[in-house]
Design an enzyme around this catalytic site. Sequence first.
Site, PDB file in Angstrom:
ATOM      1  N   GLU A   1      -0.507  -9.286  -0.431  1.00 12.59           N
ATOM      2  CA  GLU A   1      -2.106  -9.581  -0.281  1.00 12.59           C
ATOM      3  C   GLU A   1      -3.119  -9.540  -1.471  1.00 12.59           C
ATOM      4  O   GLU A   1      -3.889 -10.355  -1.652  1.00 12.59           O
ATOM      5  CB  GLU A   1      -2.794  -8.516   0.691  1.00 12.59           C
TER       6      GLU A   1
ATOM      7  N   GLY B   1       0.488  -4.885   0.915  1.00 13.65           N
ATOM      8  CA  GLY B   1      -0.528  -4.833   0.027  1.00 13.65           C
ATOM      9  C   GLY B   1      -0.514  -5.728  -1.408  1.00 13.65           C
ATOM     10  O   GLY B   1      -1.463  -6.252  -1.925  1.00 13.65           O
TER      11      GLY B   1
ATOM     12  N   ALA C   1       0.748  -1.290  -0.055  1.00 14.15           N
ATOM     13  CA  ALA C   1       0.105   0.001  -0.166  1.00 14.15           C
ATOM     14  C   ALA C   1       1.003   1.032   0.149  1.00 14.15           C
ATOM     15  O   ALA C   1       2.076   1.148   0.232  1.00 14.15           O
ATOM     16  CB  ALA C   1      -0.828  -0.106   1.327  1.00 14.15           C
TER      17      ALA C   1
ATOM     18  N   GLU D   1       4.743  -5.255   7.158  1.00 17.14           N
ATOM     19  CA  GLU D   1       4.142  -4.149   7.697  1.00 17.14           C
ATOM     20  C   GLU D   1       4.585  -3.707   9.230  1.00 17.14           C
ATOM     21  O   GLU D   1       4.545  -2.761   9.668  1.00 17.14           O
ATOM     22  CB  GLU D   1       2.466  -4.452   8.014  1.00 17.14           C
TER      23      GLU D   1
HETATM   24  N1  COA Z   1       4.641   3.160  -0.732  1.00 16.07           N
HETATM   25  C1  COA Z   1       4.858   4.468  -1.370  1.00 16.07           C
HETATM   26  N2  COA Z   1       6.203   4.491  -2.263  1.00 16.07           N
HETATM   27  C2  COA Z   1       6.926   3.453  -2.270  1.00 16.07           C
HETATM   28  C3  COA Z   1       6.656   2.203  -1.803  1.00 16.07           C
HETATM   29  C4  COA Z   1       5.466   2.131  -0.881  1.00 16.07           C
HETATM   30  N3  COA Z   1       5.038   0.905  -0.361  1.00 16.07           N
HETATM   31  N4  COA Z   1       7.641   1.095  -1.962  1.00 16.07           N
HETATM   32  C5  COA Z   1       8.399   1.848  -2.828  1.00 16.07           C
HETATM   33  N5  COA Z   1       8.024   3.284  -2.955  1.00 16.07           N
HETATM   34  C6  COA Z   1       8.809   4.314  -3.551  1.00 16.07           C
HETATM   35  C7  COA Z   1       9.993   4.967  -2.926  1.00 16.07           C
HETATM   36  O1  COA Z   1       9.417   5.658  -1.814  1.00 16.07           O
HETATM   37  C8  COA Z   1      10.754   5.315  -4.096  1.00 16.07           C
HETATM   38  O2  COA Z   1      10.143   6.727  -4.339  1.00 16.07           O
HETATM   39  P1  COA Z   1      11.079   7.952  -4.708  1.00 16.07           P
HETATM   40  O3  COA Z   1      11.874   7.589  -5.770  1.00 16.07           O
HETATM   41  O4  COA Z   1      10.024   9.008  -5.056  1.00 16.07           O
HETATM   42  O5  COA Z   1      11.513   8.264  -3.445  1.00 16.07           O
HETATM   43  C9  COA Z   1      10.515   4.501  -5.301  1.00 16.07           C
HETATM   44  O6  COA Z   1       9.266   3.771  -4.564  1.00 16.07           O
HETATM   45  C10 COA Z   1      11.637   3.536  -5.373  1.00 16.07           C
HETATM   46  O7  COA Z   1      11.696   2.691  -3.897  1.00 16.07           O
HETATM   47  P2  COA Z   1      13.258   2.457  -3.378  1.00 16.07           P
HETATM   48  O8  COA Z   1      12.882   2.369  -1.796  1.00 16.07           O
HETATM   49  O9  COA Z   1      13.988   3.917  -3.606  1.00 16.07           O
HETATM   50  O10 COA Z   1      13.654   1.108  -4.070  1.00 16.07           O
HETATM   51  P3  COA Z   1      14.906   0.370  -3.427  1.00 16.07           P
HETATM   52  O11 COA Z   1      15.097  -0.604  -4.672  1.00 16.07           O
HETATM   53  O12 COA Z   1      15.789   0.869  -2.691  1.00 16.07           O
HETATM   54  O13 COA Z   1      13.902  -0.685  -2.320  1.00 16.07           O
HETATM   55  C11 COA Z   1      12.054  -1.804  -1.653  1.00 16.07           C
HETATM   56  C12 COA Z   1      12.834  -1.544  -2.669  1.00 16.07           C
HETATM   57  C13 COA Z   1      10.712  -2.570  -2.131  1.00 16.07           C
HETATM   58  C14 COA Z   1      12.927  -2.937  -0.686  1.00 16.07           C
HETATM   59  C15 COA Z   1      11.578  -0.591  -0.583  1.00 16.07           C
HETATM   60  O14 COA Z   1      11.044   0.456  -1.700  1.00 16.07           O
HETATM   61  C16 COA Z   1      10.624  -0.661   0.379  1.00 16.07           C
HETATM   62  O15 COA Z   1      11.039  -1.455   1.349  1.00 16.07           O
HETATM   63  N6  COA Z   1       9.378  -0.416   0.017  1.00 16.07           N
HETATM   64  C17 COA Z   1       8.505  -0.419   0.937  1.00 16.07           C
HETATM   65  C18 COA Z   1       7.738  -1.784   1.194  1.00 16.07           C
HETATM   66  C19 COA Z   1       6.789  -1.990   2.345  1.00 16.07           C
HETATM   67  O16 COA Z   1       7.018  -1.837   3.463  1.00 16.07           O
HETATM   68  N7  COA Z   1       5.649  -2.227   1.828  1.00 16.07           N
HETATM   69  C20 COA Z   1       4.313  -2.405   2.885  1.00 16.07           C
HETATM   70  C21 COA Z   1       3.765  -1.309   2.836  1.00 16.07           C
HETATM   71  S1  COA Z   1       2.372  -1.451   4.131  1.00 16.07           S
END
Ligand code: COA
Length: 261
Positions: free
Chosen positions: A115, A112, A67, A135
């Site tokens: 999910e 999400g 999400a 989460e």
């Molecule tokens: N919500 C909003 N934005 C998200 C996102 C999310 N769940 N997951 C990634 N993004 C965005 C990042 O903020 C970034 O945006 P920006 O370039 O404007 O800063 C972009 O997507 C790229 O992500 P980034 O974190 O730079 O890539 P990465 O390769 O370093 O890491 C992940 C990839 C998936 C490990 C990391 O993005 C992450 O941990 N995301 C969240 C996962 C999460 O907790 N999901 C559950 C949410 S309830």
Amino acid sequence: MPDSKNILSEEKLGILYLTINRESKLNALNFATLSEIREIFTEVSDNKDIKAVIITGSGDKAFIAGADISEIAEINELNARKFSENGQEIFSMIENCHKPVIAVVNGFALGGGCELAMACHMRIAVSSAKFGQPEVNLGIIPGYGGTQRLTYLIGRGKANELMMTGDMIGADEAKSLGLVNHILPTKEEAISKAEEIIRKIMSKAPLAIGMIVDCVNSVFVQDEDGYQTEANSFARCVKSGDYKEGTSAFLEKRKPIFKGE
Ligand code: COA
């Protein structure tokens, strides 16, 4: 198809291809995207030309990275329950869809995203896919049905481990746990595999496919007697023209032509 800003949709030969299209945010599900999914699945149920759905994420890095955390950061005690129920309701529409829905998981399927994949009837992963429910890192729990579906799919011990640690797992482990049906090296090959399965399903009686969805889902509804649902669904199939066609075709040694009636 309803107008969608965040989802690309294309229908070809009865298959609706949906691509979550927020690549710069790793296809994170914001409220607008969730509403679009709701509208699309309402249309899928009503539209006779659509026989099956494939869902994937834009690009090669992510299916859906969860999400949208910028929106999660804004929810409060008053609207948090509604936030969760809204997602649960939309994902139930996918799960209860009478037409097969396959997730092609082409990268991160987190929160999400995992999910949503679990709400689909099957999951086909690209070998680079990663699954997880992270989460807890945000001080919350899965809220779009993940605590339930992950437990049903992989069992209590492993579901607890994944949700409590927030660890990610790769495609191979996801397959060995039963979270994934097949693994293919590339997104294109994973989509071809999904199409192969769908074409096979499309050659069967559509009403029976819908009844299988209902019966399988009834296993997970605590106050529903699944055996009763099965018997009722079986009887519904026997009332259909497709049942007559299927049995006659067998006895006449020919291929059945099902009409979904
Ligand atoms: N919500 C909003 N934005 C998200 C996102 C999310 N769940 N997951 C990634 N993004 C965005 C990042 O903020 C970034 O945006 P920006 O370039 O404007 O800063 C972009 O997507 C790229 O992500 P980034 O974190 O730079 O890539 P990465 O390769 O370093 O890491 C992940 C990839 C998936 C490990 C990391 O993005 C992450 O941990 N995301 C969240 C996962 C999460 O907790 N999901 C559950 C949410 S309830």
